[in-house]
Structures are given as C-alpha cells and as structure tokens.
Write an enzyme that holds these catalytic residues in place. Structure first.
Site, PDB file in Angstrom:
ATOM      1  N   ILE A 159      22.657  -0.782 -42.826  1.00  9.96           N
ATOM      2  CA  ILE A 159      22.523  -0.199 -43.338  1.00  9.96           C
ATOM      3  C   ILE A 159      21.263  -0.369 -44.460  1.00  9.96           C
ATOM      4  CG2 ILE A 159      24.375   1.234 -44.908  1.00  9.96           C
ATOM      5  CD1 ILE A 159      26.313   0.051 -43.536  1.00  9.96           C
ATOM      6  N   GLU A 177      25.632  -5.855 -42.852  1.00 12.27           N
ATOM      7  CA  GLU A 177      25.751  -4.458 -42.507  1.00 12.27           C
ATOM      8  C   GLU A 177      25.429  -3.933 -41.806  1.00 12.27           C
ATOM      9  OE1 GLU A 177      22.231  -5.897 -45.267  1.00 12.27           O
ATOM     10  OE2 GLU A 177      23.737  -6.682 -45.283  1.00 12.27           O
TER      11      GLU A 177
END
Length: 517
Positions: A387, A430
């Site tokens: 991300i 992430e």
C-alpha cells in the site's frame, strides 16, 4: 378378579419395593423403545446427510472436470481464430490448417473433430482424415446462431449427430469476424458424448443412481445410466431449474426425477464459465433398502437388550443409564475438543486482521508450489503488493483506520477472479502477496495490474498521498521462475521485491514485472 390378584402378587405390587421395581421396569421399557427409535431415526438422518454430501461433492468435482474440458476446447478455438486470415478465409492454406487442426485434436482427447467454415457454411479445413459427404453446415444451429449474433464468445449447442462419423457430439463454436466486424465464418470443435460416457463410467454407482451433464436451459447433454434416447430431452420443468438453480449455483435437494419418476437425493453445481450444470443423484428408495438391511442387526440387538434389561432389574438399569450418560458426555467433550482443535488449526494459518492466509501459510504454500514446479517444469509466479504511503495514512487517520484500510484492501484483492489453486496472503504490515502456480510472467503481470486497478477504483480516501488523486493506491511487483533449486523461494521473493521497488521508484500506483523473469 382372581387373575388380577395373581398378577398383583407376582409383581409384588403390594410392597413398596415391588411397586418401585415395576415402575422402573415400565419406564425403562418405554425409554428403551424411545431410544431405539431415536437412534434409528438419527442413523437414517446421517445416512441421508452422507448421501447429500456425496452427491454435492460428486457434482462439484465433475463440474470442475467439465469446466476444464470446455476451457481446453475454448482455448484451442481461440488459438485457431487468431491464426486465420479472417478477411479472406477462402485463401487459407488448406493443407497447413488441416495439419494444425489435426495436431490440436490429438492433444485434446475429448475432441471428435475441429472444423473451419466460411461465411457461406463451406468447410475450409478439418482435423478429420477425410472430408464428409455433406461439407456445408450453414443449416446447423451454431452456424445460424453466430450469423445472427456478433459477440466473440464461444457457443455450446445441443447434442447433434456428426455428419462426418455419425457419432453424438456436443458442438462448441466461435464466430469469425472480418476487420469490419462482419460475419466471416465459424470455427467449430465437437466434443464426443462418449468422452463423458467413458469418464462417468469410472464412478461406482448403483443401478438407478444418476450422473448428468445438462445445459442451463434444461437440455440433456448426457445422463448416466440412461440410454441415448434421453439426450436433448428438455427438463426445464424439473425442480432443479424451476426452484434450486434460481436460488443458488450449487447445493443439494431431494425431488422426483423427471426422466424416470424415481425419488433421488441430488447434488448439483453450475459451471462458473459456461452455461452448463452437472447433477449427481442417488436413488433414495435403494438407500432406504440398504439402510434397513444394515440396521436389521441393530433392531434385533436392541430387542434383546431390552428383554435382558427387563430381566436384570433396577440396578442394571441404573448402571446402563449412567454409562449412556457418561458416553454422551464423552462424545460431546470429544466433539468439542475436535471443534476447538480445528478452530486453532485454522487460526494458525489465517491472518487475524484480514482473514487472508498468514505468513506461515504463505511459506508452506510457496514451498509446495515450487516442489510441484520442479516436477511439472511449469513456472510459479509471485506478486508482491504494497500500500502506497501507508505510514502517512496511519499517522493522519490513526491506527484503527489503518487496520480498516488493510482489511478493505485485503477484501478487494480477495475479490479478484483467481483460480482455486492460487493463494492470496498478507505478507506483513501493509504488504500482501499472491502466489500463482503454473503461471508465467505475462499472466502474473495481468493479475497484478488488475489488483492495482481494483484498489484505485475503490477510491478509499487518503489525504496525505502527495498526489493529485488523494485515494489509497498500491504498487505491485511480479517475478516468475521454474522450481528446482534449493534457494528458489528466496530468489522468487527477492525478484518480486525488486520489481515492487522499481514500481515504487517509477511513481507508485502501478504493477511491474521483473525483467529477469
């Protein structure tokens, strides 16, 4: 009155102990009868439940087989279409394309034949060794269908008799369009009904058990064990089409078959890619007869135990009740422990936040995939996804919102149309990962770009991206290799990480493949 007194005296009903014994013996007799009835009822319910599971498992497994069969055929048709000079099919090299079709036919055992027809229905090439007497098929349903419809997908028709050999075949066809989009002809593959007949014969089923391949419009393509007379019969009035498929794509139910009016326990599964459904049905009256025969010793034994219990008296009765209670408690405890153990096993392989596979399951699956790749010599692809600007997201929105963002991204990736043998995992923080067995770099890059597009399209607000879009995006890196070396897992992860790093450097919100793949 005299008989009454004799019974009263024989049972000692004039004493407290006699009345107690008589009461408990009657209660025990009733309890024994009730318990036997309940046990037999539960036994029958379990037999039905097991049959329902067998039916749906068989239908699902055969839907996968049918899906693979028609997918292989579709890919062959699309390969042929790509190689054709569609603007002037009449100029194609007959000898070369006959050889090409014959070679494709040899690779796919389900095929009866492969054919190319021009816009007038004339046969321009065939995989068969001889040209049939009637070589114009402009009157066939599939030809008329493609002439009327301009879409480029495949069309699966009803069973027909081959004009080449007389065999029963399922026509699978695809439209040829010229550069202007006009109708230029048809590429046809015919799948032998005998292929499904032979494959379904491997399964050990009773005389009236059923295994069928049907079109979603209710037309029979093949049904075991019925004769070919039922092929192309329309069963759209069956509860399968009027009730079950309207509610779900797979499941089980019991109804009276329209073909022979026999009540069966059915399992059914609709194919994901094609308008077909596979149905497996088990003869319910035959199941009842088998269950009754198998339960006969239990019936006799239960009667003998009840009689023995009556003779042994209250003490044995109380002991039996205690034993039954203990067994029930032990069984409940065992089931509870089994359920807890199963839950713990699932938790050990799942990420607690996203519900995706965790790092442990990722490592196990990657190792297994590489071992399989070493045997099959087919590549394994790894996609690493990260991300963009997630730390900024956490700092601005907070860690609770960050966790929600991770779950949302995981759900988006999970909705990608992947195969059943692919794995999506949360790699850490992430970062997510997708393992694609039997997949080369081009296909992996396609999946990665789908993931990037899907996350961007979700438009999750992110005010601190530093870009003009202000939405959450991801970057992805792909790498592919064929297993065989001890350090393959490390190489695969390093290659994907390198591609991910390149994607980050080039501006994020994109997918790149490692050129070394």
């Amino acid at each position: 009155m005299k008989i009454h007194k004799q019974i009263y005296g024989a049972l000692a009903l004039n004493s407290s102990l006699g009345r107690s014994i008589t009461f408990f013996m009657c209660a025990l007799l009733l309890a024994g009868v009730a318990t036997s009835s309940w046990t037999l009822s539960r036994s029958w319910d379990r037999a039905v439940e097991e049959t329902e599971r067998s039916a749906i498992n068989l239908s699902v497994s055969q839907s996968r087989q049918a899906e693979d069969t028609f997918l292989q055929t579709e890919l062959a048709l699309r390969d042929i279409r790509r190689s054709l000079p569609v603007d002037n099919i009449s100029t194609l090299d007959r000898g070369r394309f006959d050889g090409l079709l014959a070679e494709l036919r040899e690779r796919l055992p389900q095929l009866h034949g492969l054919f190319i027809y021009d816009a007038q229905g004339n046969m321009k090439a065939t995989a068969l060794s001889r040209i049939p007497v009637v070589s114009n098929n402009s009157d066939r349903e599939y030809f008329l269908y493609h002439r009327r419809n301009g879409h480029s997908g495949i069309h699966i028709g009803h069973v027909i008799s081959s004009r080449s050999t007389g065999e029963l075949v399922i026509p699978v066809s695809i439209r040829l369009s010229d550069s202007a989009g006009g109708f230029a002809g048809v590429v046809l593959a015919t799948i032998r009904v005998d292929y499904f007949r032979h494959f379904y014969s491997y399964f050990e089923l009773e005389n009236r058990d059923l295994l069928a391949l049907l079109s979603v419009d209710g037309t029979v393509l093949y049904v075991r064990p019925f004769s070919d007379d039922v092929i192309n019969r329309n069963l759209s009035g069956s509860p399968l089409f009027t009730r079950e498929l309207a509610r779900k794509d797979r499941g089980n139910a019991t109804w009276v078959a329209a073909l022979d009016h026999v009540e069966r326990i059915f399992g059914f599964a609709r194919l994901e890619r094609y308008p077909l459904v596979v149905v497996a049905g088990y003869d319910k009256p035959a199941l009842w007869a088998r269950w009754l025969k198998d339960s006969l010793p239990d019936l006799v034994l239960n009667g003998m135990l009840l009689l023995g219990t009556l003779l042994m008296g209250t003490i044995v009765f109380r002991q039996v009740r205690m034993n039954v209670r203990n067994q029930t408690e032990l069984a409940a405890l065992r089931d509870e422990l089994t359920s807890i153990n199963h839950t713990l096993q699932l938790m050990a392989l799942a990420d607690g936040l996203t519900g995706l596979a965790n790092r442990r399951q990722f490592d196990l699956f990657l190792s297994q995939s590489l071992k399989a790749s070493a045997i099959s010599q087919k590549p394994v692809s790894l996609i690493m996804l990260d991300i963009d600007f997630f730390k900024r997201y956490n700092d601005f929105y907070g860690h609770v919102a960050g966790d929600t963002c991770l779950r949302t991204v995981g759900e988006i990736i999970q909705k990608l149309k992947l195969r059943n043998n692919d794995l999506i995992a949360r790699y850490g923080g992430e970062e997510f990962a997708i393992i694609l067995p039997d997949t080369g770099p081009e296909a992996a890059l396609f999946v990665a770009r789908q993931a990037v597009t899907a996350v961007r399209s979700a438009k999750i607000p992110h005010a601190r991206t530093g870009t003009t879009h202000h939405v959450v995006t991801i970057s992805a890196g792909c790498y592919s290799l064929t297993g065989g070396a001890d350090d393959d897992a490390v190489r695969l992860k390093e290659g994907a990480d390198k591609a991910l790093y390149m994607a980050k450097i080039q501006g994020r919100d994109r997918a790149l493949a490692n050129p070394e793949s």
